[in-house]
Motif scaffolding. Sequence first.
Motif, PDB file in Angstrom:
ATOM      1  N   ARG A   1      37.698  29.743  42.043  1.00  0.00           N
ATOM      2  CA  ARG A   1      38.315  28.835  43.010  1.00  0.00           C
ATOM      3  C   ARG A   1      37.916  29.258  44.416  1.00  0.00           C
ATOM      4  NH1 ARG A   1      44.300  29.116  44.900  1.00  0.00           N
ATOM      5  NH2 ARG A   1      44.546  27.073  45.838  1.00  0.00           N
ATOM      6  N   GLU A   2      37.684  28.284  45.273  1.00  0.00           N
ATOM      7  CA  GLU A   2      37.371  28.547  46.677  1.00  0.00           C
ATOM      8  C   GLU A   2      38.421  27.878  47.546  1.00  0.00           C
ATOM      9  OE1 GLU A   2      33.357  27.320  47.512  1.00  0.00           O
ATOM     10  OE2 GLU A   2      32.501  28.877  46.221  1.00  0.00           O
TER      11      GLU A   2
ATOM     12  N   HIS B   1      34.132  44.675  42.213  1.00  0.00           N
ATOM     13  CA  HIS B   1      33.859  44.815  43.643  1.00  0.00           C
ATOM     14  C   HIS B   1      33.862  43.462  44.369  1.00  0.00           C
ATOM     15  CE1 HIS B   1      29.895  43.826  42.001  1.00  0.00           C
ATOM     16  NE2 HIS B   1      29.591  43.367  43.212  1.00  0.00           N
ATOM     17  N   ARG B   2      33.756  42.390  43.619  1.00  0.00           N
ATOM     18  CA  ARG B   2      33.762  41.047  44.206  1.00  0.00           C
ATOM     19  C   ARG B   2      35.178  40.588  44.593  1.00  0.00           C
ATOM     20  NH1 ARG B   2      30.140  37.953  39.645  1.00  0.00           N
ATOM     21  NH2 ARG B   2      28.240  39.173  39.887  1.00  0.00           N
ATOM     22  N   TYR B   3      36.177  41.303  44.080  1.00  0.00           N
ATOM     23  CA  TYR B   3      37.577  40.922  44.279  1.00  0.00           C
ATOM     24  C   TYR B   3      38.267  41.917  45.214  1.00  0.00           C
ATOM     25  CZ  TYR B   3      36.577  38.032  40.220  1.00  0.00           C
ATOM     26  OH  TYR B   3      36.024  37.123  39.375  1.00  0.00           O
ATOM     27  N   ALA B   4      39.429  41.522  45.739  1.00  0.00           N
ATOM     28  CA  ALA B   4      40.192  42.406  46.619  1.00  0.00           C
ATOM     29  C   ALA B   4      40.529  43.695  45.871  1.00  0.00           C
ATOM     30  CB  ALA B   4      41.467  41.699  47.075  1.00  0.00           C
ATOM     31  N   PRO B   5      40.586  44.805  46.582  1.00  0.00           N
ATOM     32  CA  PRO B   5      40.924  46.079  45.935  1.00  0.00           C
ATOM     33  C   PRO B   5      42.219  45.965  45.125  1.00  0.00           C
ATOM     34  CG  PRO B   5      40.236  46.454  48.195  1.00  0.00           C
ATOM     35  CD  PRO B   5      40.341  44.970  48.016  1.00  0.00           C
TER      36      PRO B   5
ATOM     37  N   MET C   1      33.674  40.874  54.433  1.00  0.00           N
ATOM     38  CA  MET C   1      33.330  40.312  53.129  1.00  0.00           C
ATOM     39  C   MET C   1      34.490  39.468  52.599  1.00  0.00           C
ATOM     40  SD  MET C   1      32.538  42.427  49.658  1.00  0.00           S
ATOM     41  CE  MET C   1      32.613  41.643  48.100  1.00  0.00           C
ATOM     42  N   ALA C   2      34.191  38.267  52.173  1.00  0.00           N
ATOM     43  CA  ALA C   2      35.205  37.398  51.575  1.00  0.00           C
ATOM     44  C   ALA C   2      35.270  37.703  50.078  1.00  0.00           C
ATOM     45  CB  ALA C   2      34.850  35.945  51.803  1.00  0.00           C
ATOM     46  N   TYR C   3      36.451  38.036  49.619  1.00  0.00           N
ATOM     47  CA  TYR C   3      36.625  38.357  48.201  1.00  0.00           C
ATOM     48  C   TYR C   3      36.788  37.081  47.379  1.00  0.00           C
ATOM     49  CZ  TYR C   3      37.441  43.165  49.677  1.00  0.00           C
ATOM     50  OH  TYR C   3      37.304  44.418  50.201  1.00  0.00           O
ATOM     51  N   LYS C   4      36.363  37.170  46.126  1.00  0.00           N
ATOM     52  CA  LYS C   4      36.581  36.070  45.193  1.00  0.00           C
ATOM     53  C   LYS C   4      38.059  36.016  44.834  1.00  0.00           C
ATOM     54  CE  LYS C   4      33.725  35.235  41.880  1.00  0.00           C
ATOM     55  NZ  LYS C   4      32.664  35.077  40.895  1.00  0.00           N
ATOM     56  N   GLN C   5      38.547  34.815  44.610  1.00  0.00           N
ATOM     57  CA  GLN C   5      39.917  34.651  44.135  1.00  0.00           C
ATOM     58  C   GLN C   5      39.945  34.915  42.634  1.00  0.00           C
ATOM     59  OE1 GLN C   5      41.916  31.036  45.356  1.00  0.00           O
ATOM     60  NE2 GLN C   5      40.605  30.854  47.151  1.00  0.00           N
TER      61      GLN C   5
END
Length: 154
Positions: free
Chosen positions: A39-40, A83-87, A1-5
């Motif tokens: 941002r991507e 949950h969309r972001y890195a732990p 899973m790619a996390y959002k920045q």
Amino acid sequence: MAYKQPESVLVVIHTRELEVLLLERARQPGLWQSVTGSREGDETPLATARREVLEETGIDCQHYALSDWRIENTYEIFASWRHRYAPGTTHNTERVFALELPGRIAIATAPDEHRAHCWLPWEEAAERCFSWSNRDAIRLLSVLAMSKAPGPTP
């Protein structure tokens, strides 16, 4: 899973008469906001703003005045969205932009992101926003517009 920045943009889209475009979130009915997005890759904030406006409204910013206010807000990410972001990521930094249009134009919202849109006078738009940073940006828009208005002539 790619996390959002944890870096995003907020773009207040408005007419010269200070009517503001608001979008209602598809997954959170009743939550109204301006264009926002993360941002991507290694995008600049300006590139992120242009992409998000196009994706969420169908507006190509290259035809209008997009301005970077060089304001950054840092806020805590809602627990339900973490949950969309890195732990361990708890905060996001948001860069504020404004896009001025000559008047209302047709909007093509992304149905997976937004269920409705409306144009409102800036005062009403500010009150409808669920986000404090969005509300503050719309209020600042009115202050900036008033500072450009010509004063009374003697």
